[in-house]
Design an enzyme around this catalytic site. Structure first.
Site: not given
Ligand SMILES: Nc1ncnc2[nH]cnc12
Ligand SMILES: [Zn+2]
Length: 319
Positions: A7, A9, A185, A188, A266-267
């Site tokens: 996971h 992006h 997703h 969350e 994630d990011d």
């Molecule tokens: N944690 C996240 N939740 C939803 N969309 C996303 N796009 C990038 N990161 C995300």
């Molecule tokens: Zn994500």
């Protein structure tokens, strides 16, 4: 310790220094979203805005290829043998590229990283929830054309509060019927209902996050029974205040309830983390080396790859 990531992006892995260079190069004003080497956002909505602004600084195929190669090389240097990247050709369109040019560019970056480091990588197509069912269905239709061998999965990200999963179920039917593996997703920003909707209407192989299922013990049991693997992103969850801190994060409770869990960033630059840091966080939470190695195995077992590749990756775990 060998690692795997399910996971992340692609544009969410853009280092602030790279975003600043691209903004300079293309004359884009990023000052609302980037200062002193840090991305500026305060909550989930402003994070999504910041993410979109950073993703929009990419303009060429080489920009996207370079980003994929750079991130995968960094992962490989942290002893990562497998990575899935969430990609969105919408970002390519925003950059003035065709979808195919974007997909070719990311594929090129993946091939370069594999040639250099041996890291195996697959792409998972993202439909952006807040762009509405039309866009998400369009992404699924494009993904199932099957012209990019490294594209093996379909996902929906973006603002989980937008609409209900039912509005997007058709897109997942298209992806499933087209032979793609599914993740989504859920759980969350929204609570257990979001995870239940995903299980009932999408029947995914995996769920992105899913961690707020912890609020409903019967749902946790269902995840364990149905073997739906969670792509858990502890650093992201704490950075976005899904949980106040790592002590209150449910990773241990989910693991002990028999839910398949994996570790993900994630990011990474947006949440001041990395895959290596997520593995360190699990150790700080009290997970043993064996338990963490088990999470890497779970990731490979849930990877959207052909069985021959999976067998090769599992063998590498015991290298
Ligand atoms: N944690 C996240 N939740 C939803 N969309 C996303 N796009 C990038 N990161 C995300
Ligand atoms: Zn994500």
């Amino acid at each position: 310790m060998k690692k795997a990531e399910l996971h992340c992006h692609l544009e969410g892995a853009t280092p602030p220094a790279l975003a600043a260079r691209l903004a300079d190069k293309y004359g884009i004003d990023l000052s609302r979203y980037l200062a002193d080497g840090r991305y500026l956002w305060t909550d989930f909505s402003s994070f999504i805005d910041c993410y979109a602004a950073v993703a929009a600084t990419f303009r060429s195929e080489e920009d996207f290829a370079d980003l994929a190669e750079t991130y995968l090389t960094e992962l490989a240097e942290a002893d990562t043998i497998y990575s899935e990247l969430f990609i969105s050709p919408e970002q390519g369109l925003a950059a003035g590229l065709s979808r195919d040019a974007y997909m070719r560019a990311v594929s090129e970056g993946i091939e370069r990283a594999k040639a250099k480091t041996g890291i195996e990588c697959r792409m998972v197509m993202i439909g952006e929830r807040h762009m509405g069912p039309e866009q998400v269905e369009g992404a699924a239709r494009y993904a199932v054309e099957g012209r990019f061998p490294l594209l093996t999965g379909f996902n929906m990200a973006g603002d989980e509060r937008m609409g209900r999963v039912a509005d997007y179920a058709r897109a997942f039917d298209i992806a499933r019927e087209g032979g793609l593996k599914l993740t989504i997703h859920a759980g969350e920003v929204c609570g257990p209902f979001s995870v239940r909707d995903a299980l009932d209407l999408v029947k995914p192989d995996r769920i992105g996050h899913g961690v707020r299922a912890i609020e409903e013990p019967a749902l946790v049991e269902r995840l364990a029974e149905e073997g739906v693997v969670l792509e858990v992103c502890p650093g992201s969850n704490v950075a976005l205040s899904v949980f106040a801190d790592f002590d209150s994060h449910p990773l241990r409770r989910l693991y002990d309830a028999g839910v398949g869990v994996t570790l993900n960033s994630d990011d990474p630059p947006f949440f001041h983390t990395s895959l290596a840091r997520e593995y360190a966080i699990a150790a700080e939470m009290g997970f043993s080396e064996a338990e963490i190695a088990g999470m890497t195995r779970t990731a490979i077992e849930a990877a959207f790859v052909d069985e021959a590749t999976r067998a090769r990756l599992l063998a590498r775990l015991s290298d």
